[in-house]
Structures are given as structure tokens and as C-alpha cells.
Design a protein around this motif. Structure first.
Motif, PDB file in Angstrom:
ATOM      1  N   VAL A 127      20.878 -76.713 -14.887  1.00 38.87           N
ATOM      2  CA  VAL A 127      21.166 -75.287 -15.043  1.00 38.87           C
ATOM      3  C   VAL A 127      22.077 -74.795 -13.923  1.00 38.87           C
ATOM      4  O   VAL A 127      23.056 -74.077 -14.160  1.00 38.87           O
ATOM      5  CB  VAL A 127      19.844 -74.486 -15.067  1.00 38.87           C
ATOM      6  N   SER A 128      21.784 -75.200 -12.699  1.00 38.16           N
ATOM      7  CA  SER A 128      22.598 -74.771 -11.553  1.00 38.16           C
ATOM      8  C   SER A 128      24.027 -75.296 -11.671  1.00 38.16           C
ATOM      9  O   SER A 128      24.993 -74.575 -11.373  1.00 38.16           O
ATOM     10  CB  SER A 128      21.962 -75.254 -10.252  1.00 38.16           C
ATOM     11  N   ARG A 129      24.164 -76.549 -12.118  1.00 36.50           N
ATOM     12  CA  ARG A 129      25.506 -77.136 -12.266  1.00 36.50           C
ATOM     13  C   ARG A 129      26.313 -76.387 -13.318  1.00 36.50           C
ATOM     14  O   ARG A 129      27.503 -76.093 -13.116  1.00 36.50           O
ATOM     15  CB  ARG A 129      25.380 -78.611 -12.650  1.00 36.50           C
ATOM     16  N   LEU A 130      25.678 -76.056 -14.443  1.00 37.05           N
ATOM     17  CA  LEU A 130      26.382 -75.350 -15.515  1.00 37.05           C
ATOM     18  C   LEU A 130      26.825 -73.960 -15.065  1.00 37.05           C
ATOM     19  O   LEU A 130      27.950 -73.534 -15.347  1.00 37.05           O
ATOM     20  CB  LEU A 130      25.483 -75.234 -16.752  1.00 37.05           C
ATOM     21  N   LEU A 131      25.949 -73.259 -14.366  1.00 38.04           N
ATOM     22  CA  LEU A 131      26.312 -71.921 -13.906  1.00 38.04           C
ATOM     23  C   LEU A 131      27.471 -71.974 -12.910  1.00 38.04           C
ATOM     24  O   LEU A 131      28.407 -71.173 -12.984  1.00 38.04           O
ATOM     25  CB  LEU A 131      25.102 -71.242 -13.266  1.00 38.04           C
ATOM     26  N   LYS A 132      27.414 -72.902 -11.985  1.00 41.80           N
ATOM     27  CA  LYS A 132      28.475 -73.026 -10.987  1.00 41.80           C
ATOM     28  C   LYS A 132      29.796 -73.398 -11.653  1.00 41.80           C
ATOM     29  O   LYS A 132      30.857 -72.855 -11.320  1.00 41.80           O
ATOM     30  CB  LYS A 132      28.088 -74.088  -9.949  1.00 41.80           C
ATOM     31  N   LYS A 133      29.725 -74.299 -12.620  1.00 43.55           N
ATOM     32  CA  LYS A 133      30.936 -74.765 -13.310  1.00 43.55           C
ATOM     33  C   LYS A 133      31.591 -73.640 -14.112  1.00 43.55           C
ATOM     34  O   LYS A 133      32.821 -73.494 -14.108  1.00 43.55           O
ATOM     35  CB  LYS A 133      30.579 -75.918 -14.246  1.00 43.55           C
ATOM     36  N   HIS A 134      30.778 -72.850 -14.802  1.00 42.28           N
ATOM     37  CA  HIS A 134      31.329 -71.908 -15.771  1.00 42.28           C
ATOM     38  C   HIS A 134      31.380 -70.462 -15.303  1.00 42.28           C
ATOM     39  O   HIS A 134      32.060 -69.647 -15.923  1.00 42.28           O
ATOM     40  CB  HIS A 134      30.539 -71.983 -17.074  1.00 42.28           C
ATOM     41  N   GLU A 164      40.758 -66.366 -16.959  1.00 40.99           N
ATOM     42  CA  GLU A 164      40.291 -66.588 -15.590  1.00 40.99           C
ATOM     43  C   GLU A 164      39.084 -67.516 -15.563  1.00 40.99           C
ATOM     44  O   GLU A 164      38.768 -68.110 -14.560  1.00 40.99           O
ATOM     45  CB  GLU A 164      39.916 -65.241 -14.953  1.00 40.99           C
ATOM     46  N   ASN A 165      38.384 -67.605 -16.687  1.00 45.31           N
ATOM     47  CA  ASN A 165      37.168 -68.421 -16.752  1.00 45.31           C
ATOM     48  C   ASN A 165      37.440 -69.606 -17.654  1.00 45.31           C
ATOM     49  O   ASN A 165      37.944 -69.447 -18.759  1.00 45.31           O
ATOM     50  CB  ASN A 165      36.023 -67.565 -17.311  1.00 45.31           C
ATOM     51  N   LEU A 211      27.377 -60.169 -19.181  1.00 40.87           N
ATOM     52  CA  LEU A 211      27.947 -60.699 -20.418  1.00 40.87           C
ATOM     53  C   LEU A 211      29.304 -60.074 -20.704  1.00 40.87           C
ATOM     54  O   LEU A 211      30.245 -60.763 -21.092  1.00 40.87           O
ATOM     55  CB  LEU A 211      26.986 -60.458 -21.579  1.00 40.87           C
ATOM     56  N   ARG A 212      29.420 -58.764 -20.498  1.00 44.04           N
ATOM     57  CA  ARG A 212      30.712 -58.119 -20.725  1.00 44.04           C
ATOM     58  C   ARG A 212      31.766 -58.676 -19.776  1.00 44.04           C
ATOM     59  O   ARG A 212      32.883 -59.003 -20.183  1.00 44.04           O
ATOM     60  CB  ARG A 212      30.585 -56.609 -20.530  1.00 44.04           C
ATOM     61  N   ASP A 213      31.393 -58.823 -18.503  1.00 39.10           N
ATOM     62  CA  ASP A 213      32.330 -59.362 -17.518  1.00 39.10           C
ATOM     63  C   ASP A 213      32.731 -60.786 -17.886  1.00 39.10           C
ATOM     64  O   ASP A 213      33.886 -61.182 -17.727  1.00 39.10           O
ATOM     65  CB  ASP A 213      31.701 -59.353 -16.124  1.00 39.10           C
ATOM     66  N   PHE A 214      31.770 -61.560 -18.386  1.00 40.42           N
ATOM     67  CA  PHE A 214      32.051 -62.936 -18.739  1.00 40.42           C
ATOM     68  C   PHE A 214      32.997 -63.018 -19.930  1.00 40.42           C
ATOM     69  O   PHE A 214      33.948 -63.808 -19.936  1.00 40.42           O
ATOM     70  CB  PHE A 214      30.756 -63.670 -19.067  1.00 40.42           C
ATOM     71  N   LEU A 215      32.773 -62.185 -20.945  1.00 36.57           N
ATOM     72  CA  LEU A 215      33.648 -62.177 -22.110  1.00 36.57           C
ATOM     73  C   LEU A 215      35.068 -61.806 -21.705  1.00 36.57           C
ATOM     74  O   LEU A 215      36.047 -62.411 -22.165  1.00 36.57           O
ATOM     75  CB  LEU A 215      33.125 -61.188 -23.157  1.00 36.57           C
TER      76      LEU A 215
END
Length: 334
Positions: free
Chosen positions: A251-258, A151-152, A140-144
């Protein structure tokens, strides 16, 4: 918020006085020298500084603009209405936080005298310095961080309902007080405070963007990342899908996309992050750590760890106990 701080923030600024005296538009030259309205950090930050605050300009519509820095808006009292990328209308209430990365187009409807918002002007280097002091990695920290750096592509902004979350309120109030009064060591104090803020945002990720329209995808990914944080040892895609009432392909599509990764890759990354943390902060054996994070194949664990961190688990632990110069001399690279 502390009453004395609120009184300081209520003061009418020279820009606001001109507006009250009849000026009907924002003075663009205070914010930018460009044809496009890009608010320039050079106009708002003293040379060499990585962070500054300024009260939000009240009594006037602040037109569509971008920033060449990360902006954090903290609502100290009242409310303000923001339009993001020309389509998302978001009202900040007391205690709310709004992070905006550099790609977002942003405008704000006129605020009244008691609508008190503080704008933090933050250069990207400010985040990296503060968070380099934080020992434990997590998804979560890395994602934020990746969101704020641009970058995201998942979240161009982060909206957090923080009222009543005392750790977050206390950190922000301390940062505002420090920046208003400029004690010795201001930069260091606020870099550490920002690191603590991000750790707390990771804990309270369920409060992020919950009230924003059109954020179903982002909320879903946050929920999956939270699941992985606590179920990294034996979590499964099937269990996540059942909890979200969504098929595996969605779920897999959302994770790959984001995030750019699959559920399995994210789970593995979290396992390795936890292994690195345990190596540095405990005396557990490598074998015990491997078991604690859910690996039962020693060769596979060592291969994946070296792939991520560039060394064996034992060398990673060894490097953490040496000063940087000694680690370099021994050619240890965690």
C-alpha cells in the motif's frame, strides 16, 4: 438522452459523407499539420475558446494519434472500441465517459451509424477556471485534476461507467445542448458545469476504471483515497491494509508511486483541507475545528496549517471575509 439532441448528433457530417462515398481513410489535414498525427486544438477550436464539441467520425478506422489538449469522449448511444497506448482495448457503452490526457496514444475502430459519441475538446485552462469556483478541496478531486494535466503518472486515462448516474448524465447533456446551440454565456455555463462534473466524479470514484484491464493499481489507490475522504479523523494504515487484504509495504509503495505521498501525508493533507473548509464555511472556533479533524496538539496543527496555506488558521478565516483588494492591503494570503 433528449431525443432532439440525439437526432442532431445522428446527422451525417461532410467528412462522413465523403467516407460513405468511397474515401477509405481519415482526412488528416482536418486534424493536424504535423508529420506525427497529433490532433491540434487550433484546428478544432475557434480562437479564444477553451472548449468545443464534435461528433466522433463514424464509418472509418481512426488511426493512432495523440492530442495537444484533454479529450473527453461521452458515449450517447451504441458503442465504440478504443485502443489506448497500443495495448489496452476498451469498449465504451452508452453512458460511458473516457478522459484522455495529452500523453496518451489513441485509436478507434470503425463505428456504425447508431454509434453516437461526442468528443469534448478541452484546453487545460478550462479546468482551472471552472474548478476555481469550487470551494472545498478534496484528495480525489485534486488527483483527477493532476491526472488530466499530466502531472500524475498514475492514470493516463479515466474511464467512468456513468449510465444511470443522473447528476452526471444531466450535466453532460446540458453541456452538449449549450455547445450545440451557443446561448449567451456559453463559456461560463460550461466552466461551472465542468466543476460540478468533477465534484460528482469525486463522489462516484468507485465507478472509475473498474472495467479497464490492468488497472489494479489505480483501483487500489482510488479505494485508499476514498477511505481517507471519510476516515481522515482517525483512519489508520493498518485498517486500510486489512480492508484491501494487502501488506503495508504494498500500500505504501503504491501511494508513493502514484501520489508522491505516504498514507500519513495524505491523511494530514485531507485534515488540513477540511480545516480550511470549516474555517471559511462555519463559525466554529479554531480549537473546535482542530478537535473535529482529529488533532489534539495545537502547536502541531498551527505549524502544519501555516506550512500548507502560508498563514495561521485565524488569518485564513479573516482573508475569506475580505474582498481581494482589502485582503491584499492587509497582507493576508490564504
Amino acid at each position: 438522452m433528449n431525443r432532439q439532441l440525439l437526432e442532431e448528433l445522428k446527422k451525417i457530417t461532410p467528412e462522413e459523407r465523403a467516407i460513405l462515398d468511397g474515401q477509405t481513410v481519415v482526412q488528416r489535414d482536418l486534424y493536424t499539420s504535423q508529420a506525427e498525427f497529433v490532433v491540434d486544438s487550433h484546428k478544432l477550436l475557434q480562437k479564444g475558446r477553451l472548449i468545443e464539441i464534435r461528433p466522433h467520425t463514424r464509418f472509418v478506422h481512426f488511426p493512432r494519434h495523440r492530442h495537444n489538449y484533454v479529450e473527453l469522449v461521452y458515449m450517447c448511444g451504441g458503442s465504440t472500441t478504443h485502443i489506448i497506448d497500443g495495448e489496452t482495448r476498451l469498449t465504451l457503452e452508452e453512458g460511458d465517459l473516457l478522459f484522455l490526457n495529452q500523453s496518451v496514444y489513441h485509436e478507434i475502430l470503425p463505428a456504425g451509424e447508431t454509434d453516437l459519441a461526442v468528443n469534448f475538446i478541452l484546453l487545460p485552462a478550462f479546468f482551472s477556471r471552472g474548478l476555481s469556483m469550487i470551494e472545498e478541496e478534496n484528495l480525489l478531486r485534486d488527483f483527477l485534476l493532476s491526472t488530466l494535466s499530466g502531472e500524475n503518472t498514475m492514470a493516463r486515462y479515466l474511464h467512468i461507467r456513468a449510465k444511470g448516474i443522473l447528476p452526471i448524465e444531466n450535466i453532460l447533456e446540458s453541456m452538449i445542448d449549450t455547445l450545440l446551440h451557443q446561448p449567451h454565456g456559453t463559456n461560463t455555463l460550461n466552466q461551472i458545469s465542468m466543476g460540478l462534473l468533477f465534484l460528482n466524479l469525486s463522489r462516484f470514484a468507485s465507478f472509475i476504471n473498474r472495467c479497464a484491464p490492468g488497472q489494479w493499481e489505480q483501483n487500489t489507490v482510488f479505494s485508499i483515497l476514498q477511505y481517507i475522504e471519510t476516515h481522515y479523523r482517525g483512519g489508520t494504515l493498518a485498517e486500510v491494509c486489512a480492508g484491501l487484504n494487502q501488506p503495508a509495504y504494498t500500500v505504501s509503495r503504491l501511494l508513493k508511486k502514484h501520489t508522491g505521498m505516504s498514507f500519513k501525508q495524505l491523511l494530514q493533507q485531507r485534515k488540513l483541507q477540511q480545516a480550511a473548509y470549516l474555517l471559511v464555511n462555519t463559525t466554529m472556533t479554531v480549537e473546535a475545528i482542530m478537535e473535529a479533524i482529529g488533532y489534539d496538539n495545537s502547536s502541531y496543527f498551527h505549524h502544519r496549517f501555516r506550512e500548507k496555506y502560508g498563514c495561521t488558521p485565524r488569518a485564513y478565516r479573516q482573508a475569506s471575509s475580505f474582498p481581494p483588494a482589502a485582503a491584499k492591503a492587509l497582507d493576508i494570503h490564504p
